[in-house]
Each structure stands twice: as C-alpha cells, then as structure tokens.
Design an enzyme around this catalytic site. Structure first.
Site, short mmCIF file in Angstrom:
data_model
loop_
_atom_site.label_atom_id
_atom_site.label_comp_id
_atom_site.label_asym_id
_atom_site.label_seq_id
_atom_site.Cartn_x
_atom_site.Cartn_y
_atom_site.Cartn_z
N LYS A 206 -3.25 6.88 25.71
CA LYS A 206 -3.85 7.19 27.36
C LYS A 206 -3.25 6.25 28.57
O LYS A 206 -3.26 7.57 29.31
CB LYS A 206 -5.61 6.15 26.79
N GLU A 212 4.62 0.06 20.73
CA GLU A 212 4.79 0.78 19.67
C GLU A 212 4.84 2.20 19.51
O GLU A 212 5.86 2.62 19.20
CB GLU A 212 3.55 0.81 18.88
N GLY A 267 -10.58 4.20 21.40
CA GLY A 267 -9.34 4.36 20.39
C GLY A 267 -10.09 5.07 19.09
O GLY A 267 -9.79 5.82 18.48
N HIS A 384 -9.01 1.70 -12.27
CA HIS A 384 -7.29 0.78 -13.15
C HIS A 384 -7.14 0.07 -12.39
O HIS A 384 -5.68 -0.88 -13.05
CB HIS A 384 -6.70 1.58 -14.02
N LYS A 512 -0.64 -8.53 21.31
CA LYS A 512 0.16 -7.84 22.21
C LYS A 512 0.58 -8.81 22.93
O LYS A 512 1.97 -8.49 23.39
CB LYS A 512 -0.57 -6.35 22.49
#
Length: 547
Positions: A206, A212, A267, A384, A512
């Site tokens: 945005k 990142e 987000g 399993h 962050k």
C-alpha cells in the site's frame, strides 16, 4: 475484574458450564435423536453441522444472550454502514464494500465507495484480460507465462491461498508464483523457475515502503534488468498495488500498471481488492467476480439473518464457549480437500492477528482469553501426525472439518475414502471409546489376562472432543468466497464479545521497528553493546562467523 466477566450473561454461562461439564456428547446424542436437525444450518450450498459440540439448546440461548448483551447486531450494522469501528486507527473496516454489487451504495466519510471499488474492478478486468489474451506483452514482445506476486502478510497469503485453492479454474498458459519471505531463498527458488521474457511481477504494498516487499522487489528488478539488458524492461514487466504513485514511478512502473486501494481495507481482509489482481489474472475475471459474489452472499446472510440461524455468529460464539469457559488455547482447521492446503495458514493470520490482543477498545487490559492458536493440515495427512494429540492428549482442541461432497478428480474410490475418513474422525472424537468397549474389542482379537490388562489403558479414548463439520458441493470460486467471508465475520463476532479491535496489529509494527534498529548493527563489524546482553551476544556471534 472486567465488566465483561462481571456481566449477567457471562456469569450465567459460567454457571451453566459447571452444570453441563459432567455431560457427554455421547449421552446427548443418545437422549436426542433429532440433534443434527436442531444444530445444523445451511447457507447456499454450505452446510454447517455443529451438533458435535458440548452444547444444549440452553447453551446456545445463553451464548446468544451474551452476544445481545454486547450489542453484536449493532456492531454488525455499524461495520456495514462504514463507521470507523477500527477505533485505534480511526478507520472504517469496509472489506464488505469490495464485493458489493455495482448498483449498491456504501458510504465512508460521506463518499460512496462502491463506485470507487468498481472503477478499480474495471481496471483489473481490462488489465487481467489483456495479460491473459496477449494484448499486454513483455519487453521482447512475448506473452506472459508467469505471474509473480511480491508481497507479505495479507498481500501474499490471500492471493496465494485462493490461487492454490482455485487451481482447477486456473489458466493452462499461466503459472502463479508468490514471494513473501525476505529470506533470499524464497526469491531465488522462484526466480530459478522463470524466463524473464515471459514474467510479470506484481508488487503489493500500500505504502510502497514495506521493507520485506521492497527488498524482494528491488532484487527481482535487478534480476530482470540483468537478464533483459535494459532498464526500459521494468515498465513492461512490473505492476503494483499501491497508493504511493511517486514511489512506483521512481521504481519504473507505468501509471496504468498501478492499482489503487484504500485505508479502509485491512491487509488480511484485502484479497477482494486490487490485492487480488494475481487471482484475477490466474483464474480470469469472471471467476474472480464469482469469488466476490460468494463473499457477498455470506455478507448478506451475516447482516440479515437472526442470530439464532446466523452461521458466522454460531461459529464465533462456539469459539467463545471453548476459549473462555473450557479454557481451550488452540483450534484446528482441517480441510479434507488438498486444494485448501494453504487455508489453515490463511486463517492463522486472519484470526490471530485480528484477535490476539491484550487491551480492550478502551485501552484497558483484558482479564480473559482472547483468540486461540490456529493451526491445521489437510486430511488425511493430519490423521497420521497430530490427530493423536486431539484424540488422546490432555488438552481439548476444538476443530473445524471442511470437505467437498464432489471432487474435481473423481478417480476410483479416492473421494469416498476421503469423506469416510472425515466423517469417521468427527464421530470418533465425539464418541470416544470406553474401557468396556476397548476390553470387548481386545477380547475379540484373542487377548486375555495380563496381556489384555496391559494394553487396555492405551485403547481407551475419552471422546467428548468438539468439532464442526462444513460440507459444500464442490470447491469453486463462489464457495471459496463464502468460506473466506464466513471466517472473516466469525472473527468480528469474537472481537465484539471480547471488546477488542480486530482491525489493527500494533504487535506486528513493534517487531518491524526493532528490526529497523538492529539492521545497522548487523551491517557493521564492531562488537555491539546497545542492546540487552542476549541480543548483543547473538549479533557479535553472527558478525564473528559471517563469511
């Protein structure tokens, strides 16, 4: 203690829990042959069976009393009206407007946002169809064969989950790829599969500042320029979903390749917006619109249905029942459809980022559990591995089982075996196996004496483990939209009861901030002393051993 814990509806549920805790679902089913009819609900082709829960009619009445006490219906109406229910950021939470029909009106800050939404949807249709039919080409004149989404969080998980789930509807000429982790391995492994001449990158950020995402985007840009030999290629091979036109222009992206979305789109609620561009390209705009239509159908059900027959409300309040009165700390999502293998991870973000809060809407610390740890794996793989814990572990773990009645791949008896396993697990978790039943089973197998007595404790299953079962005709875009919207609204329901804001995520932001402070230290070559001794020691160890 908080007002919630002291409230009449909460106290009534606490008293009811003491009274019902000695009952078993096995007894409940034996006493009430009509239990399935009483505790099941269908919306469209989606059937919810919630009869295998530790509930009676009184339980559900008390849970809905709690919902009414907390003015759930008012909050639902406020969200759909575009009020700023995201109080810490002073924003609306209008993801429902992203799938509203063109002829409807929804206002935020006095503006009808539906028209803005459909303007962007028209842009998505034009662009996605041009990519799919070869009207938009790469720098060397070749059609695109790979679409790579670069984003993180909701800008990655939603499109990844839907593209994986909708693979039967995907283009045979296009492959969808996703890069989210700043770990260079994620980038390198995807790039190794690609031909730069036929690859379109979509950067989803945005603000166009997410560390990142921009790190991955610039590395992908460098790779493209290196392989195609010119900066001019960037404008032909990159699109963006962003509001920062200045930054996208500096990157080299053409204005007509930039798609808008708004601050009232969170987000993790954004796959319906331009963030869904990779979905539209991969499955086609008509299928993308069916996805929106399915979500809108669930929106209407959530907004218009009485609480007693409201699917998101029922799922949400059952979660409250277990988290706050039985003390359960985790919740399993178990899709018996391989195409839904990313769905548990998607719901991890949706639920845990939304309701993992310790302060209420008034800024006060909560003194009750909020949120549960969400996890899961497709059946029958999970049977399993971790099903042992669900069946015989010491913790109660409620679970949702999801399964299609019809497979996209009707090969032999595969799907009948899959469904048999799904239904058998919910039955086994509900019934359990008593010591008497286990003894009789071992005797039929020829065991007796000490051998039988030694093995017997391990063959007993406590049962009374709650599950919901969601059945749908077949996994298609419309059903996928319904499922995602169902869980979105379930999250809202629980946030209203807990009085927390489901639409902010300050914990994510804090991490962050600290990463930004640490980065210069990791780029240096001197011993570090400005952090705690553990962090200092770890950084020094990394610097000493870095190649």
């Amino acid at each position: 203690m908080s007002t919630l814990v002291h409230s009449p509806a909460w106290k009534a549920l606490a008293a009811h829990h003491k009274g019902i805790s000695h009952q078993t679902m096995r007894e409940m089913f034996s006493q009430d042959p009509g239990r399935f009819g009483k505790f099941s609900l269908q919306v469209g082709n989606l059937l919810l069976d919630y009869s295998k829960n530790i509930i009676t009619s009184d339980t559900m009445e008390l849970l809905l009393n709690l919902a009414r006490q907390n003015k759930l219906e008012d909050w639902i109406a406020r969200m759909f009206r575009g009020e700023k229910i995201n109080n810490s950021e002073q924003r609306a939470a209008l993801h429902t407007a992203l799938r509203a029909p063109r002829n409807s009106s929804i206002y935020a800050d006095g503006r009808d946002v539906v028209q803005d939404v459909h303007h962007v949807l028209d842009h998505i249709r034009h662009f996605s169809e041009a990519v799919r039919n070869g009207r938009i080409l790469g720098h060397t004149g070749k059609a695109f064969r790979n679409v790579v989404n670069i984003g993180i969080g909701g800008s990655a998980l939603g499109p990844l989950m839907v593209c994986s789930a909708m693979k039967p509807f995907g283009s045979a000429q296009l492959a969808a790829h996703f890069i989210s982790n700043v770990d260079a391995t994620d980038l390198a492994e995807v790039l190794s599969l690609l031909d730069p001449e036929t690859t379109l990158f979509i950067i989803s950020s945005k603000t166009f500042t997410t560390l990142e995402t921009l790190t991955n985007a610039h590395s992908a840009r460098d790779w493209l320029v290196k392989n195609l030999g010119t900066e001019e290629a960037v404008g032909k091979h990159f699109a963006a979903i962003s509001t920062n036109l200045a930054a996208t222009s500096r990157f080299g992206i053409q204005p007509e390749y930039v798609f808008e979305f708004w601050d009232w789109v969170g987000g993790r609620y954004s796959l319906w917006s331009a963030i869904g561009l990779p979905i539209a390209i991969y499955i086609g705009m008509n299928h993308f619109e069916r996805l929106l239509a399915g979500a809108h159908a669930m929106d209407r059900h959530f907004r218009e249905s009485p609480l007693e027959c409201n699917m998101p409300v029922i799922l949400g309040m059952l979660g409250i029942w277990y988290a706050n009165f039985f003390g359960t700390a985790s919740y399993a999502i178990l899709p018996y459809d391989q195409y839904l293998h990313h769905f548990p991870a998607y719901l991890q973000q949706l639920e845990m980022e939304s309701n993992g809060k310790q302060a209420d809407r008034n800024g006060n610390p909560v003194d009750y559990a909020t949120g549960m740890v969400i996890w899961g794996e497709p059946g029958t793989n999970g049977q399993h591995s971790f099903f042992q814990l669900i069946h015989q572990g010491t913790q109660m773990i409620p679970a949702d089982f999801l399964a299609p009645i019809n497979s996209h791949h009707p090969i032999g008896e595969h799907h009948s075996i899959l469904l048999a396993n799904c239904l058998a697990q919910t039955e086994a978790l509900m019934l359990g196996k008593t010591s008497k039943e286990a003894r009789a089973e071992l005797e039929r197998q020829g065991l007796k004496g000490d051998a039988l007595e030694t093995l017997l404790p391990y063959k007993v299953f406590p049962g009374n483990r709650p599950t919901n079962t969601l059945l749908f005709d077949q996994l298609d875009p419309y059903t996928m939209g319904m499922l995602v919207a169902l869980y979105e609204h379930k999250v809202l329901v629980q946030s209203i009861i807990w009085n927390v804001n489901a639409f902010d995520q300050w914990g994510v932001e804090f991490g962050k901030q600290l990463a930004g402070k640490l980065l210069p230290d990791l780029k240096g070559n001197r011993p570090v002393s400005v952090h705690d001794s553990s962090t200092n020691g770890l950084i020094d160890h990394i610097l000493a051993r870095r190649i």
